[in-house]
Design an enzyme around this catalytic site. Structure first.
Site, PDB file in Angstrom:
ATOM      1  N   GLU A 178      43.245  67.140  -9.741  1.00  0.00           N
ATOM      2  CA  GLU A 178      41.844  67.099 -10.198  1.00  0.00           C
ATOM      3  C   GLU A 178      41.031  68.327  -9.804  1.00  0.00           C
ATOM      4  OE1 GLU A 178      40.279  63.282  -8.948  1.00  0.00           O
ATOM      5  OE2 GLU A 178      41.897  62.207  -9.942  1.00  0.00           O
ATOM      6  N   ASN A 200      48.039  67.718 -11.697  1.00  0.00           N
ATOM      7  CA  ASN A 200      47.669  66.374 -12.170  1.00  0.00           C
ATOM      8  C   ASN A 200      46.153  66.284 -12.358  1.00  0.00           C
ATOM      9  OD1 ASN A 200      48.580  63.556 -12.574  1.00  0.00           O
ATOM     10  ND2 ASN A 200      47.383  63.087 -10.740  1.00  0.00           N
ATOM     11  N   HIS A 208      43.668  57.424 -17.628  1.00  0.00           N
ATOM     12  CA  HIS A 208      42.774  56.288 -17.359  1.00  0.00           C
ATOM     13  C   HIS A 208      41.905  56.127 -18.604  1.00  0.00           C
ATOM     14  CE1 HIS A 208      43.915  55.942 -13.183  1.00  0.00           C
ATOM     15  NE2 HIS A 208      43.663  57.221 -12.979  1.00  0.00           N
ATOM     16  N   GLU A 217      48.978  57.906 -14.315  1.00  0.00           N
ATOM     17  CA  GLU A 217      48.132  56.847 -13.720  1.00  0.00           C
ATOM     18  C   GLU A 217      47.604  55.918 -14.813  1.00  0.00           C
ATOM     19  OE1 GLU A 217      45.113  58.495 -11.123  1.00  0.00           O
ATOM     20  OE2 GLU A 217      46.482  60.005 -10.316  1.00  0.00           O
ATOM     21  N   ASP A 248      46.166  53.288 -17.158  1.00  0.00           N
ATOM     22  CA  ASP A 248      45.527  51.967 -17.249  1.00  0.00           C
ATOM     23  C   ASP A 248      44.522  52.039 -18.397  1.00  0.00           C
ATOM     24  OD1 ASP A 248      43.455  53.404 -15.936  1.00  0.00           O
ATOM     25  OD2 ASP A 248      43.761  52.375 -14.028  1.00  0.00           O
TER      26      ASP A 248
HETATM   27  O1  9MR Z   1      43.613  53.749  -6.889  1.00  0.00           O
HETATM   28  C1  9MR Z   1      43.077  54.524  -5.857  1.00  0.00           C
HETATM   29  C2  9MR Z   1      42.049  53.710  -5.085  1.00  0.00           C
HETATM   30  O2  9MR Z   1      42.693  52.674  -4.371  1.00  0.00           O
HETATM   31  C3  9MR Z   1      41.292  54.597  -4.137  1.00  0.00           C
HETATM   32  O3  9MR Z   1      40.238  53.862  -3.538  1.00  0.00           O
HETATM   33  C4  9MR Z   1      40.740  55.791  -4.865  1.00  0.00           C
HETATM   34  C5  9MR Z   1      39.993  56.697  -3.933  1.00  0.00           C
HETATM   35  O4  9MR Z   1      39.646  57.912  -4.516  1.00  0.00           O
HETATM   36  O5  9MR Z   1      41.794  56.499  -5.491  1.00  0.00           O
HETATM   37  C6  9MR Z   1      42.430  55.751  -6.460  1.00  0.00           C
HETATM   38  O6  9MR Z   1      43.413  56.508  -7.126  1.00  0.00           O
HETATM   39  C7  9MR Z   1      42.962  57.681  -7.801  1.00  0.00           C
HETATM   40  C8  9MR Z   1      44.089  58.678  -7.770  1.00  0.00           C
HETATM   41  O7  9MR Z   1      44.503  58.900  -6.461  1.00  0.00           O
HETATM   42  C9  9MR Z   1      43.680  59.965  -8.437  1.00  0.00           C
HETATM   43  N1  9MR Z   1      43.162  59.754  -9.748  1.00  0.00           N
HETATM   44  C10 9MR Z   1      42.136  58.731  -9.894  1.00  0.00           C
HETATM   45  C11 9MR Z   1      42.624  57.431  -9.268  1.00  0.00           C
HETATM   46  C12 9MR Z   1      41.598  56.326  -9.497  1.00  0.00           C
HETATM   47  O8  9MR Z   1      40.413  56.604  -8.834  1.00  0.00           O
END
Ligand code: 9MR
Length: 349
Positions: free
Chosen positions: A166, A209, A246, A274, A276
């Site tokens: 990111e 990513n 997402h 990722e 969903d």
């Molecule tokens: O799913 C993850 C969640 O449990 C955490 O609280 C969050 C914190 O930033 O991160 C989520 O996963 C993220 C991933 O690591 C990177 N891309 C976005 C995802 C959703 O926020």
């Protein structure tokens, strides 16, 4: 390599041709059964085209039998949801904690699953001791030490690493976002991270990513594309692009497959990392999976959690299993899009 396979196309099974001939001759398709082998789980079906189908896993849920039952049955790749992030692995400088990540990696190995590493350099879930560094030499040293220590811990056990996560800004700029890494080290921090990663674990695929890089015309997508093109042109080591996917209720943008193909044409693999989708429409899921199946270098798909209740956006019920662990309609749509046949649903007596 079979050119059909390289193009992401399946050879038409002889049985289908026979069936077509019978259909022409007799007006019925039922005479010749399609004997193409089909698997009944996501991972096994994805493997038939050389792909993986994975899920994000949370170490804290590994004691839940429903969760681990689905995990072991359906998936052949796992991504630690939070356990390999900087705040989890190096909460204070030079002091590493691998307990939860080890639990996930050891469990995956025991189940015969492969592991995606997520993630080495990210502005979020970053401890304050890193984000407050202002000196470039210090930060470069800290970043390189973090990458080498975490990668060495799991060397040989990670098929793909999200080396940088990111880094691009949302909106129209197409530039990197402001972060301690960009602001102190300059745009070159990404190249530095990939070079360090390559020399640490040369066998792992190294991915960039990001989210919102699925729509080809978006400035963010174009920014990421230009970076990968520049890396390939200059020999900076990069092997893959992870598109998080997402999605809102409508699913992927119409250009999604074009985006996958255009990145792949630069000479990198693409992975859906990722996935969903709000409300988990079967059509939206099928469209996403089909786009990957149609691109030879789309090597795998990861959904971001197992049951809706496991999701970071659980209010939107975006996953393939409901809160009780039952398969949702989107599950069957995904299995079918991967080339499989859903198990017959039990009829009421
Ligand atoms: O799913 C993850 C969640 O449990 C955490 O609280 C969050 C914190 O930033 O991160 C989520 O996963 C993220 C991933 O690591 C990177 N891309 C976005 C995802 C959703 O926020």
């Amino acid at each position: 390599m079979n050119p059909l396979k390289r193009l992401g196309l399946r050879r038409t099974p002889v049985t289908s041709l026979l069936a077509a001939a019978v259909l022409v001759a007799t007006g019925t398709a039922a005479a010749v059964p399609d004997t193409t082998p089909r698997a009944s789980t996501l991972g096994a079906q994805a493997a038939q085209s050389g792909r993986y189908f994975g899920t994000a896993v949370a170490a804290g849920k590994l004691g839940d039998g429903t969760y681990t039952g689905i995990l072991g049955r359906e998936f052949n790749s796992v991504t630690p949801e939070n356990e390999m992030k900087w705040d989890a692995t190096e909460p204070s400088r030079g002091s590493f904690n691998f307990g939860p990540a080890d639990q996930i990696v050891n469990g995956a190995t025991a189940r015969g699953q492969r592991v995606r590493g997520h993630t080495l350099v990210w502005h979020s879930q970053l401890p304050g001791w890193v984000s407050s560094i202002r000196d470039a030499n210090t930060l470069r040293g800290v970043m390189n030490h973090h990458i080498t220590t975490v990668m060495n811990r799991y060397k040989g056990r990670i098929h793909s690493w999200d080396v940088v996560n990111e880094a691009f800004a949302d909106g129209p700029s197409g530039q990197l976002r402001s972060s301690v890494f960009r602001d102190v080290l300059g745009d070159g921090f990404i190249e530095q991270a990939f070079r360090t990663a390559r020399s640490t674990d040369p066998a792992a695929k190294l991915c960039y990513n990001d989210y919102n890089i699925e729509n080809w015309n978006d400035a963010k997508t174009q920014g990421a594309y230009r970076m990968v093109r520049d890396f390939k042109a200059r020999g900076v080591p990069i092997d893959c692009v992870g598109l998080q996917a997402h999605f809102g209720a409508g699913g992927p943008p119409a250009s999604f497959q074009t985006t996958l193909s255009n990145f792949a044409a630069l000479g990198v693999d693409v992975q859906i990392t990722e996935l969903d989708i709000a409300q988990a429409s079967p059509t939206a899921y099928a469209n996403t999976v089909r786009a990957c199946m149609n691109v030879a270098r789309c090597t795998g798909i990861t959904v971001w959690g197992i049951r809706d209740s496991d999701s970071w956006r659980s209010g939107e019920n975006p996953l393939l299993f409901d809160r009780n662990g039952n398969k949702k309609p989107a599950y069957n749509a995904v299995l079918t899009a991967l080339g499989g046949t859903p198990a017959a649903t039990r009829r009421a007596p």
